[in-house]
Every structure is written in structure tokens, then in C-alpha cells.
Design an enzyme around this catalytic site. Structure first.
Site, PDB file in Angstrom:
ATOM      1  N   LYS A   1       3.295  -3.636   6.482  1.00  0.00           N
ATOM      2  CA  LYS A   1       3.408  -3.907   5.045  1.00  0.00           C
ATOM      3  C   LYS A   1       4.853  -3.701   4.576  1.00  0.00           C
ATOM      4  CE  LYS A   1      -0.849  -4.885   3.564  1.00  0.00           C
ATOM      5  NZ  LYS A   1      -1.153  -6.180   2.898  1.00  0.00           N
TER       6      LYS A   1
ATOM      7  N   SER B   1       0.845  -1.204   0.000  1.00  0.00           N
ATOM      8  CA  SER B   1       0.000   0.000   0.000  1.00  0.00           C
ATOM      9  C   SER B   1       0.871   1.242   0.000  1.00  0.00           C
ATOM     10  CB  SER B   1      -0.852  -0.013   1.267  1.00  0.00           C
ATOM     11  OG  SER B   1      -1.357   1.270   1.569  1.00  0.00           O
TER      12      SER B   1
ATOM     13  N   TYR C   1      -0.128  -0.183  10.109  1.00  0.00           N
ATOM     14  CA  TYR C   1      -0.438  -0.924   8.884  1.00  0.00           C
ATOM     15  C   TYR C   1       0.685  -0.753   7.865  1.00  0.00           C
ATOM     16  CZ  TYR C   1      -2.975  -1.938   4.495  1.00  0.00           C
ATOM     17  OH  TYR C   1      -3.364  -2.419   3.278  1.00  0.00           O
TER      18      TYR C   1
END
Lengths: 320, 320
Positions: free
Chosen positions: B150, B122, B146
Site C-alpha cells: 500500500k 491503510s 500489505y
């Protein structure tokens, strides 16, 4: 103030411990207790404070929790499987360099006091298709498992800091040169013997040509930087807790001439130039041009010349 | 050829499965079996091949091993705890987004066949003090848990690929807009409702001003890119298996005008502009200017205009 050094039995850990013993303080606050922890019992050091030695396997989460639960304002996490070994033993590298580091971060979080956590990363996080010189915003692009595991741990160190779980400071070490003692499995150690052995009257083989560029930092300045890392205020670190330490770029040939200027012709005559393609393939992939602007702005230091590195080795590390 | 989609019950997983059902092939090779796995039973899809649905918790290493041991040439790993939830439930995010991803990588490695592994990262891996536009060599500097999870997984995906354990392809998705269905806890979903709800006759609140820049990709083009990711030859990917997908940057105000051109004045009149400082603080930290040169050179695609996104939503996703 209590200080814990995980990896306290290694070359940097022992030098750091002795430096703390001489100083007795960090950031103006006296050290009351120093705990040295490593996979084998670390040698104790002398200092104006209590020193304890602990055998610790960082893959054992409960053991790491137990050590850190005794409390510390500063935790140094220097423990790692070095690059050559992490490449040969992938699972061991993942277990120690990544899962072990997460255990340390989690144990620091569990302390509930947001301790300063100084973590040694490496320029092995850089590699591949990235422009040089490497800036503070250049992508990590490791081309070794050691570098990938360090890079993954870096991402977490910054996030644990952002969350307030700990106060992380991650230093990407240049090649440490001249590394004293016995060769280890760090691929980066292929350069130190070129100076270390001749300065002690022994032959050395140089596997690269004199035009090979090298980004290095002396052990003495590295230790100064590890102490600065615990003194820098958190608010000065910005939104990334990890950054390249200062170093210098020199060609191997120029470094050899620096050795000649400090130590005379005799050591230089002990170097045999025998290019080794397999070593060249590894070390020519390393990045050698950096602009460590953030670290310099924060007050981290580097050597003034390679002559200094030679002198520091003769003063600090030569086996007499 | 066998294909596995982990996260096959999610919005992208279901769209990908249906696209594969329509195509019946990837890279010219017919698909014989499609396995959909997710934390809840994924809905089956129609296609000219066998489809199986599997309930899978990716934090259960043995379960992931079991699924992948059935064999696959292509494994899609789309499963994640989204950004808002990973921020609120840190440990769950670490468990699923990092440890779970490592479980998937390890299970792929254990297959012994070096399967293609397409991983959705992302633009949340970017943030903080980095220059814009973001280039392929710009540092990952996540400012959410997050994004950090990632980014850590990305480092490992490239290393597992370099080691020959798997053939990884990591795609940094732009904001997916217009995301259909119900709102989720992805902070990036705060933009989709501005279009999704009015196009279906419902009011929406826009929490940012019309001059907010936004880097987006339509679900349709995202699915095309997920398929391209499995078709790109490994040797074209270079020394970093992860890269930003193409997208477009538009201001919210311009996107609203695009909606007006495609769908008339009625939907636009359903938007209430109510700036929300807490949402702005999050989304204004997102990067909106990218130069996805590597992905474009590899043949990945983006929308031609936001009008297209509106049309794609009306064609693909509107609830009738």
C-alpha cells in the site's frame, strides 16, 4: 566472498570497485570475486581478486536472475535512471527504477541465501510539506518521479528484508559533490560544475545565489559509506532498512569561499553568477536540513568541511 | 457523470454503491452510470442511474484498460488482498496490491482525462520506530507486506497526480469497526467480532486485554469519507495525495462498556476474554494514536463516540 555491483559502470560503481580493489576485503572477509554489471560494459578494475564485467539490462528479469544465480554474499544495486531523465521519460523511470529494482530484489530472493543488498536511494524521496530538519521518522514525500520510484522501492526493500528474502540496506544519498567527470541528467548535478569546472581552469555558471543551502557528501565519503553499509550488522538496522546518510549543510557562498581557501582566487574568478529561475524552482524544493541520527549511530561518515571536498576532488578526480 | 468502483463487490464497495444509489449524485453532479467491478461478479445495487457489474482481475492490464476506457469522472480503487492473506501469500499480494494498483493507475492515465482516483490505503503503512501520535508528516514504516505494498502504491499515486496523469486521493483507513458479515483474513478484523457476534446473540473471543488501544472508524463514516474524497478540490490536497483518515482511539474495555450502554448486559456477557499472544504480537504493533489534521481540515469525518458505532451497526448491518 563474492560481490556484485549492479550499476558498476557508473561513477559511484567504478569508485566503489576501485576501493574494493585496494582493500581486497569487506568486514574482514577477503573478496574472491567481483562482478561489475551495467547497461554498457563496465570498465574492469584492478584488485587482488577475479573481476568480471557483465552487460546487464535490469529490466530483463531472466538476465538479472542469471547474474545473481552465480552467487554473492553482497549485492550492490546502484543502477538507476537519474532524476532529470526519470522526469522527462516517466515510463523509462518506472521500468528501470521501480520494476528493475523489483527484478533485483526478486533475483536476490531467488538466491535463497539472504544476501546483503545495498541499495542507493536519494534525498529526492523528501519534499513538499514536511518540517525541517528532516528526522529519521519524517515522511517520504517525493516531488519528482525519480524520488517516488526510489521511495516505492525503499518500502519493498524493507519488506523483503523483514520477510528474510534478502538483507537490505537502503541509503538515501545527499547530493554527491563534487561529482567528477561530465555533467549528467541528475538535476542535483547542477551544483557540482560550480567547483569542478573552475578547479580545472574552466568557467562555470552558478544558477543559484550564494545563500542557497546545500546538503552534500563527497564521493570519497560516499564510497566509505557504501562499504560500511555492507558491514553493519542486520540486527542494528531496526524496523526500517532505509535511512538518510550523513552529510553537511553549507551555503553555496560558503562553499565557494572554502574553494578559495584551498585553491586560491583563480578558480573563484571563473564562476559567473547567473541566477536561473527554472533551476532554482527545482533545487529550492530540495531539503537541506537533516538530522541523520540513525546513520551516525550506525557509524556512517560525512565530510568534516567543504575544504575536505575540494581536497578530495583535487586528490581523487581532477583531470590532469 | 460516470463512476467506477473497482472492488465493488467487497464490503466497502457494496456499501459505497448503495450510498451512491441513495444519493444519486456526487459533489452536486448527478451520476448517470455506476460500474461495479470485482474478481467475482459484484451484486448490483439500486439507484436512479444505470448500474453494470463487471468481473475484473486487476492483474490483467488489458482488462483494466478496457473497463476504464468506457470513461468515468471518478474511479474508486478499493480492490486488495487483505493483510493476513498478503502476509501468507507474498507474491499474490505483490501482484494484486502493487502491480494491480499500477495497472489501475496506468489505465486511468490512458483515459487521458485525468479522472479522480480514490484509493484506499491503510494505517498498516505505519509501524516500527516512529513517534506517536502519528502526524501527517510521520514516516510510513510498514511492518507487513500489505502495508508495504500500500505504501509503495501511495508514492506512485501522488506522483501520477503530480504529473497530471490522474487526480489521486489516497485514504489511510483506520480499522473499520464494526465490520459486518463474515470474518475475513484482514488481521484488523480480529477486533470486530468482539462486538459483531455478541450483538447478534453469539459468543465471541477477545484475544487482547481491555486496555488495548484501538484506532477505528465505523463503516458508515468510512463511506461518507469515500464520497468526500471525490468531492475535495484537488488544489486543497497539497503535495501529498495520501493521508490518514480521521478516527477515534478507544480502549477495548471502554468500547465494551459503550456496547453495554447501547445494547445492555446480554451482549457483553457473551464475550470470553482469552488473550492470544500471537494475535497480540500483531495488533500491539499497530499504531493507535493519530493526529489526522490534514483530513480534518479537508472536511473528512469520524465517529462521535463508540456508542455511535454500536448504533450504526444495529441500524445498518445487523442480520435480522
Amino acid at each position: 566472498m563474492r560481490v556484485i555491483i549492479i550499476g558498476g559502470g557508473g561513477m559511484l560503481g567504478q569508485k566503489l570497485a576501485r576501493a574494493l580493489g585496494r582493500r581486497g576485503e569487506i568486514g574482514g572477509r577477503p573478496i574472491t570475486h567481483l562482478a561489475l554489471a551495467d547497461i554498457v560494459d563496465p570498465a574492469p578494475v584492478e584488485g587482488p581478486f577475479a573481476v568480471t564485467a557483465h552487460r546487464l539490462d535490469i529490466t530483463d528479469r531472466a538476465a538479472v536472475d542469471g547474474l545473481l544465480a552465480e552467487g554473492a554474499e553482497i549485492v550492490y544495486h546502484l543502477a538507476a535512471i537519474v532524476s532529470g531523465q526519470a522526469e522527462a521519460e516517466f515510463d523509462l523511470g518506472m521500468e528501470i527504477n521501480l520494476a528493475g529494482s523489483i527484478n533485483v530484489f526478486e533475483a536476490a530472493r531467488a538466491m535463497g541465501t539472504c544476501p546483503k543488498l545495498v541499495f542507493t536511494s536519494s534525498i529526492a524521496v523528501y519534499g513538499g510539506e514536511i518540517p525541517e530538519p528532516i528526522e529519521d521518522w519524517t515522511a517520504l514525500n517525493p516531488q519528482t518521479s525519480y524520488g517516488a520510484q526510489k521511495a516505492a522501492a525503499e518500502m519493498l526493500l524493507t519488506d523483503y528484508s523483514r520477510k528474510g528474502f534478502l538483507d537490505g540496506r537502503g541509503l538515501r544519498l545527499p547530493t554527491i559533490s563534487i561529482r567528477p567527470g561530465q555533467p549528467n541528467k541528475a538535476a542535483s548535478d547542477s551544483m557540482s560544475p560550480i567547483f569542478r569546472e573552475p578547479l580545472q581552469g574552466r568557467e562555470a555558471i552558478c544558477p543559484v545565489g550564494p545563500d542557497y543551502p546545500h546538503w552534500y557528501l563527497s564521493p570519497r565519503r560516499c564510497i566509505e559509506n557504501l562499504i560500511i553499509a555492507a558491514e553493519v550488522p542486520a540486527e542494528a538496522l531496526g524496523q526500517n532498512r532505509c535511512f538518510a546518510l550523513p552529510g553537511r549543510t553549507h551555503l553555496i557562498g560558503d562553499m565557494v569561499e572554502a574553494m578559495r581557501r584551498v585553491a586560491g582566487d583563480a578558480p573563484v574568478s571563473l564562476i559567473r553568477w547567473e541566477p536561473d529561475r527554472s533551476i532554482q524552482n527545482i533545487v529550492l524544493g530540495w531539503k537541506a536540513r537533516f538530522n541523520p541520527a540513525k546513520a551516525l549511530a550506525l557509524g556512517f561518515v560525512r565530510d568534516d568541511s567543504f575544504e575536505d571536498n575540494i581536497r578530495f576532488f583535487l586528490e581523487d578526480d581532477i583531470e590532469r
